[in-house]
Design an enzyme around this catalytic site. Structure first.
Site, PDB file in Angstrom:
ATOM      1  N   GLY A   8       0.843  -1.195   0.000  1.00 33.55           N
ATOM      2  CA  GLY A   8       0.000   0.000   0.000  1.00 33.55           C
ATOM      3  C   GLY A   8       0.878   1.244   0.000  1.00 33.55           C
ATOM      4  CB  SER A  10       0.747   3.873   4.812  1.00 31.34           C
ATOM      5  OG  SER A  10       0.080   5.088   4.559  1.00 31.34           O
ATOM      6  CE  LYS A  13      -1.113  -3.203   3.832  1.00 27.18           C
ATOM      7  NZ  LYS A  13      -0.925  -1.846   3.309  1.00 27.18           N
ATOM      8  CG  MET A 101      -3.385  -3.946  -9.365  1.00 27.83           C
ATOM      9  SD  MET A 101      -4.556  -4.989 -10.269  1.00 27.83           S
ATOM     10  CE  MET A 101      -4.204  -6.579  -9.530  1.00 27.83           C
ATOM     11  CG  ASP A 102      -5.464  -1.036  -2.932  1.00 27.76           C
ATOM     12  OD1 ASP A 102      -5.884  -0.652  -4.049  1.00 27.76           O
ATOM     13  OD2 ASP A 102      -5.295  -0.262  -1.980  1.00 27.76           O
ATOM     14  NE  ARG A 103     -11.272   1.440  -5.486  1.00 26.93           N
ATOM     15  CZ  ARG A 103     -11.806   2.345  -6.335  1.00 26.93           C
ATOM     16  NH1 ARG A 103     -11.031   3.200  -6.980  1.00 26.93           N
ATOM     17  NH2 ARG A 103     -13.114   2.382  -6.522  1.00 26.93           N
ATOM     18  CB  THR A 125      -2.706   5.805   2.294  1.00 26.18           C
ATOM     19  OG1 THR A 125      -1.676   4.910   2.725  1.00 26.18           O
ATOM     20  CG2 THR A 125      -2.148   7.191   2.079  1.00 26.18           C
ATOM     21  CB  THR A 181      -5.425  21.737  19.809  1.00 23.59           C
ATOM     22  OG1 THR A 181      -5.593  23.093  20.193  1.00 23.59           O
ATOM     23  CG2 THR A 181      -5.159  21.638  18.313  1.00 23.59           C
TER      24      THR A 181
HETATM   25  N1  LIG Z   1       2.480   0.298  12.511  1.00 17.33           N
HETATM   26  C1  LIG Z   1       1.686   1.355  12.281  1.00 17.33           C
HETATM   27  N2  LIG Z   1       2.091   2.584  12.590  1.00 17.33           N
HETATM   28  C2  LIG Z   1       1.269   3.633  12.342  1.00 17.33           C
HETATM   29  N3  LIG Z   1       0.067   3.538  11.807  1.00 17.33           N
HETATM   30  C3  LIG Z   1      -0.376   2.332  11.512  1.00 17.33           C
HETATM   31  C4  LIG Z   1       0.405   1.174  11.714  1.00 17.33           C
HETATM   32  N4  LIG Z   1      -0.293   0.116  11.284  1.00 17.33           N
HETATM   33  C5  LIG Z   1      -1.459   0.592  10.833  1.00 17.33           C
HETATM   34  N5  LIG Z   1      -1.526   1.924  10.987  1.00 17.33           N
HETATM   35  C6  LIG Z   1      -2.686   2.721  10.613  1.00 17.33           C
HETATM   36  O1  LIG Z   1      -3.082   2.111   9.392  1.00 17.33           O
HETATM   37  C7  LIG Z   1      -3.136   3.063   8.345  1.00 17.33           C
HETATM   38  C8  LIG Z   1      -2.486   2.449   7.137  1.00 17.33           C
HETATM   39  O2  LIG Z   1      -3.245   1.296   6.836  1.00 17.33           O
HETATM   40  P1  LIG Z   1      -2.836   0.398   5.610  1.00 17.33           P
HETATM   41  O3  LIG Z   1      -4.048  -0.390   5.277  1.00 17.33           O
HETATM   42  O4  LIG Z   1      -1.569  -0.298   5.898  1.00 17.33           O
HETATM   43  O5  LIG Z   1      -2.553   1.510   4.509  1.00 17.33           O
HETATM   44  P2  LIG Z   1      -2.028   1.313   3.007  1.00 17.33           P
HETATM   45  O6  LIG Z   1      -2.654   0.055   2.477  1.00 17.33           O
HETATM   46  O7  LIG Z   1      -2.518   2.568   2.343  1.00 17.33           O
HETATM   47  O8  LIG Z   1      -0.541   1.262   3.097  1.00 17.33           O
HETATM   48  C9  LIG Z   1      -2.408   4.288   8.796  1.00 17.33           C
HETATM   49  O9  LIG Z   1      -3.117   5.427   8.309  1.00 17.33           O
HETATM   50  C10 LIG Z   1      -2.421   4.193  10.298  1.00 17.33           C
HETATM   51  O10 LIG Z   1      -3.517   4.912  10.841  1.00 17.33           O
HETATM   52  C1  LIG Z   2      -6.962   4.559  -3.915  1.00 19.74           C
HETATM   53  C2  LIG Z   2      -5.603   3.993  -3.562  1.00 19.74           C
HETATM   54  C3  LIG Z   2      -4.562   5.080  -3.507  1.00 19.74           C
HETATM   55  C4  LIG Z   2      -5.706   3.318  -2.187  1.00 19.74           C
HETATM   56  O1  LIG Z   2      -4.425   2.862  -1.847  1.00 19.74           O
HETATM   57  P1  LIG Z   2      -3.979   2.668  -0.298  1.00 19.74           P
HETATM   58  O2  LIG Z   2      -4.777   3.618   0.521  1.00 19.74           O
HETATM   59  O3  LIG Z   2      -4.320   1.256   0.020  1.00 19.74           O
HETATM   60  O4  LIG Z   2      -2.531   2.923  -0.268  1.00 19.74           O
HETATM   61  C5  LIG Z   2      -5.208   2.891  -4.584  1.00 19.74           C
HETATM   62  O5  LIG Z   2      -6.272   1.971  -4.713  1.00 19.74           O
HETATM   63  C6  LIG Z   2      -4.880   3.470  -5.944  1.00 19.74           C
HETATM   64  O6  LIG Z   2      -3.777   3.916  -6.184  1.00 19.74           O
HETATM   65  N1  LIG Z   2      -5.888   3.453  -6.881  1.00 19.74           N
HETATM   66  C7  LIG Z   2      -5.686   3.968  -8.218  1.00 19.74           C
HETATM   67  C8  LIG Z   2      -6.766   4.954  -8.543  1.00 19.74           C
HETATM   68  C9  LIG Z   2      -8.175   4.361  -8.554  1.00 19.74           C
HETATM   69  O7  LIG Z   2      -8.396   3.276  -7.902  1.00 19.74           O
HETATM   70  O8  LIG Z   2      -9.079   4.944  -9.212  1.00 19.74           O
HETATM   71  K   LIG Z   3      -4.615  -0.793   1.211  1.00 21.32           K
END
Ligand SMILES: Nc1ncnc2c1ncn2[C@@H]1O[C@H](COP(=O)(O)OP(=O)(O)O)[C@@H](O)[C@H]1O
Ligand SMILES: CC(C)(COP(=O)(O)O)[C@@H](O)C(=O)NCCC(=O)O
Ligand SMILES: [K+]
Length: 246
Positions: A8, A10, A13, A101-103, A125, A181
């Site tokens: 992803g 962020s 996995k 692709m994750d979707r 993210t 805040t």
């Molecule tokens: N180890 C971690 N440290 C900080 N945030 C985390 C962690 N694991 C999960 N998160 C939370 O999960 C979110 C990212 O989820 P994830 O599904 O891994 O994102 P992506 O698929 O976009 O990489 C972050 O926005 C955060 O809130």
């Molecule tokens: C929307 C996303 C950024 C989500 O990614 P993630 O939050 O899992 O990192 C990813 O599915 C993406 O790059 N999609 C391409 C644009 C689209 O789905 O229309």
């Molecule tokens: K994801």
């Protein structure tokens, strides 16, 4: 052992499955490729005989990651690629290659559960919502900022909002009015995210009828998994990856 990776924006996995049992022997979420290699090397070593990967990162970054993994593990990395249909789901994007692709794999993984009309929510993210009808037709979906992005935008575009994440002491689902805040921002962002999900569920009847499943996954799924009808399935993307790269 089979190594599965979901890259992803962020976190990367990963999990390692027994070849015969399919049971999870180890899993994690790495913030960088260096961390990933260290975590994996420490766990499985030479036992990995296959690797499969899905990525929403750029092609160059993904290529470099696959090359690094092949060097470290001595195996080729199979990559899930866009498709018009898979596992009974038909991609509803005008250009199927544009759909994340994750979707795509989360939907494919989810559809195998009951093969019914469904909403798939992925809180990462970005927060994504996808609708699939009872015939497996993907109707399309929505993309909105995840909680970390909402928080980050306030911190970077205002002068007086600034606190460290360590200051967040309350539980992650408090929505009472904030009296400082940190509370005001954290609870405001949480309510935006929950409100987005709740309004999606309310409007989906129009597209899916009244009887649809709601599946949720992603690192921030804990922020909404108390909402009625939501079924939390942490490994939806990995389930789809196994179908894309059997
Ligand atoms: N180890 C971690 N440290 C900080 N945030 C985390 C962690 N694991 C999960 N998160 C939370 O999960 C979110 C990212 O989820 P994830 O599904 O891994 O994102 P992506 O698929 O976009 O990489 C972050 O926005 C955060 O809130
Ligand atoms: C929307 C996303 C950024 C989500 O990614 P993630 O939050 O899992 O990192 C990813 O599915 C993406 O790059 N999609 C391409 C644009 C689209 O789905 O229309
Ligand atoms: K994801």
């Amino acid at each position: 052992m089979i190594l599965e990776l979901d890259c992803g924006n962020s976190f990367i996995k990963w999990r390692v499955l027994g070849i015969d049992t399919g049971l999870v022997a180890a899993q994690g979420a790495s913030a960088s490729v260096v961390d990933l290699v260290n975590e994996i090397s420490g766990v499985v070593g030479a036992d990995v005989i296959r690797a499969r990967l899905v990525s929403v990162r750029g092609d160059r970054e993904t290529d470099e990651l696959c090359l690094r993994l092949s060097e470290v593990l001595g195996v080729d990395v199979e990559r899930a690629s866009p498709s018009i249909q898979l596992g009974g789901v038909i991609n509803g994007y005008v250009d199927h290659r544009q759909l994340g692709m994750d979707r795509w794999l989360a939907m494919v993984g989810a559809f195998q559960l009951k093969r019914n009309a469904m909403m798939v929510i992925d809180l990462g993210t970005a927060v994504t919502v996808d609708l699939v009808d009872s015939q497996g037709m993907h109707l399309g979906g929505y993309i909105s900022p995840g909680i970390a992005l909402l928080r980050h935008q306030l911190h970077t575009h205002t002068r007086r909002i600034s606190y460290s994440l360590e200051d967040i002491t309350t539980s992650r689902r408090v929505t009472a009015p904030g009296r400082c805040t940190t509370e005001a921002v954290e609870r405001g962002c949480l309510l935006m995210l929950r409100g987005f999900v709740s309004s999606q569920i309310l409007q989906a009847d129009e597209y899916l009828g009244a009887e649809f499943e709601i599946y949720a996954t992603g690192g921030d799924v804990a922020l909404i998994n108390d909402i009625p009808r939501i079924q939390c399935i942490p490994d939806l993307v990995f389930r789809g990856l196994a179908i894309a790269c059997p």
